[in-house]
Design a protein around this motif. Structure first.
Motif, PDB file in Angstrom:
ATOM      1  N   PRO A  54      40.199  26.369  27.733  1.00  0.00           N
ATOM      2  CA  PRO A  54      39.725  25.262  28.579  1.00  0.00           C
ATOM      3  C   PRO A  54      39.668  25.591  30.073  1.00  0.00           C
ATOM      4  O   PRO A  54      38.783  25.109  30.782  1.00  0.00           O
ATOM      5  CB  PRO A  54      40.742  24.155  28.292  1.00  0.00           C
ATOM      6  N   ARG A  55      40.598  26.421  30.563  1.00  0.00           N
ATOM      7  CA  ARG A  55      40.625  26.702  32.005  1.00  0.00           C
ATOM      8  C   ARG A  55      40.345  28.150  32.362  1.00  0.00           C
ATOM      9  O   ARG A  55      40.037  28.441  33.522  1.00  0.00           O
ATOM     10  CB  ARG A  55      41.995  26.316  32.581  1.00  0.00           C
ATOM     11  N   LEU A  56      40.473  29.052  31.426  1.00  0.00           N
ATOM     12  CA  LEU A  56      40.499  30.471  31.748  1.00  0.00           C
ATOM     13  C   LEU A  56      39.392  31.255  31.044  1.00  0.00           C
ATOM     14  O   LEU A  56      38.932  30.882  29.967  1.00  0.00           O
ATOM     15  CB  LEU A  56      41.851  31.077  31.351  1.00  0.00           C
TER      16      LEU A  56
ATOM     17  N   PHE B 217      40.466  32.298  36.717  1.00  0.00           N
ATOM     18  CA  PHE B 217      40.478  30.847  36.836  1.00  0.00           C
ATOM     19  C   PHE B 217      39.496  30.481  37.939  1.00  0.00           C
ATOM     20  O   PHE B 217      39.605  30.983  39.064  1.00  0.00           O
ATOM     21  CB  PHE B 217      41.884  30.349  37.172  1.00  0.00           C
ATOM     22  N   GLU B 218      38.541  29.650  37.594  1.00  0.00           N
ATOM     23  CA  GLU B 218      37.488  29.258  38.535  1.00  0.00           C
ATOM     24  C   GLU B 218      36.812  30.487  39.146  1.00  0.00           C
ATOM     25  O   GLU B 218      36.488  30.531  40.331  1.00  0.00           O
ATOM     26  CB  GLU B 218      38.053  28.342  39.621  1.00  0.00           C
TER      27      GLU B 218
ATOM     28  N   ARG C  57      51.905  26.780  36.344  1.00  0.00           N
ATOM     29  CA  ARG C  57      50.764  25.887  36.120  1.00  0.00           C
ATOM     30  C   ARG C  57      50.302  25.916  34.662  1.00  0.00           C
ATOM     31  O   ARG C  57      49.254  25.398  34.328  1.00  0.00           O
ATOM     32  CB  ARG C  57      49.611  26.265  37.047  1.00  0.00           C
TER      33      ARG C  57
ATOM     34  N   PHE D 114      49.391  28.543  32.998  1.00  0.00           N
ATOM     35  CA  PHE D 114      48.435  29.608  32.709  1.00  0.00           C
ATOM     36  C   PHE D 114      49.024  30.662  31.774  1.00  0.00           C
ATOM     37  O   PHE D 114      48.330  31.216  30.924  1.00  0.00           O
ATOM     38  CB  PHE D 114      47.968  30.274  34.002  1.00  0.00           C
TER      39      PHE D 114
ATOM     40  N   GLU E 135      48.716  29.542  28.252  1.00  0.00           N
ATOM     41  CA  GLU E 135      47.310  29.453  27.839  1.00  0.00           C
ATOM     42  C   GLU E 135      46.716  30.831  27.576  1.00  0.00           C
ATOM     43  O   GLU E 135      45.993  31.028  26.589  1.00  0.00           O
ATOM     44  CB  GLU E 135      46.516  28.721  28.922  1.00  0.00           C
TER      45      GLU E 135
END
Length: 217
Positions: free
Chosen positions: A17-19, A88-89, A122, A124, A127
């Motif tokens: 979802p984020r990475l 990330f981002e 956070r 990470f 994840e």
């Protein structure tokens, strides 16, 4: 005449979802070096069995590059380590390794990772390890995963606990010239505590043979 892709790992991508996780390349490694220079752990601590962060800052970056280059060059189906650059981002924030020896026979993998200080606490770490565990169990056919952490590294031990690892003994190793207790951890594929999301994997087919997982398996 069409030749097969000589380095299929260049196209492998894992997404959570984020990475986004991709095997290391030279441009990404330059970003990773900058993350390392920004700090990986507090100076009084040493979470690694090899104290690479103690290196002279004048040579730390070169040492990181040479290590990853050497591991990439030595990769073979019977002994491999894939170092995923974690983004990330769109920015590299750390590294997640998945490794194995004689994987075609043992079906066991190991892992190791680190994040820049600015990106810790956070979620990470959990994840990105969940990502490579799903890759190993669901896509490569692994049966077990092993990890370890020093007894005084509660953050790493907590990640393992969340994902379902169980203690598998301890050993004493030398850390910064002193004895230190290393906690070994074991995870059976059926015991993985799965997150609510499912890993997205792209361009894995050409990598299977290189990782000892068979062309179709």
């Amino acid at each position: 005449m069409t030749h097969p892709e000589q380095w299929p790992l260049r196209d492998l991508v894992l997404r959570t979802p984020r990475l986004e996780l991709r095997p290391d390349d030279d441009e990404g490694l330059r970003e990773l070096v900058e993350v390392a220079y920004g700090g990986v752990h507090e100076p009084g601590l040493m979470p690694f069995t090899v104290s690479w962060t103690d290196a002279d800052p004048a040579y730390l970056g070169r040492g990181i590059l040479q290590y990853f280059w050497s591991r990439r060059a030595a990769l073979a189906p019977e002994d491999w380590g894939v170092h995923f650059l974690v983004r990330f981002e769109g920015r590299v924030i750390g590294m997640q390794e998945l490794m194995a020896k004689d994987f075609a026979v043992t079906r066991e993998v190991g892992s190791g990772s680190w994040l820049g200080l600015a990106h810790q606490r956070r979620g990470f770490g959990t994840e990105m390890r969940a990502a490579v565990l799903q890759l190993a169990f669901d896509h490569l056919g692994a049966r077990r995963a092993r990890s370890d952490a020093f007894a005084d590294n509660p953050a790493s031990l907590a990640v393992s606990r969340r994902l379902g690892y169980r203690p598998d003994g301890t050993q004493t190793v030398v850390r910064r010239g002193e004895p230190a207790d290393l906690v070994r951890l074991l995870l059976e594929s059926a015991d993985l505590v799965r997150p609510e999301w499912t890993l997205q994997v792209a361009s894995l087919a050409g990598c299977r043979g290189l990782l000892g997982a068979g062309v179709g398996g």
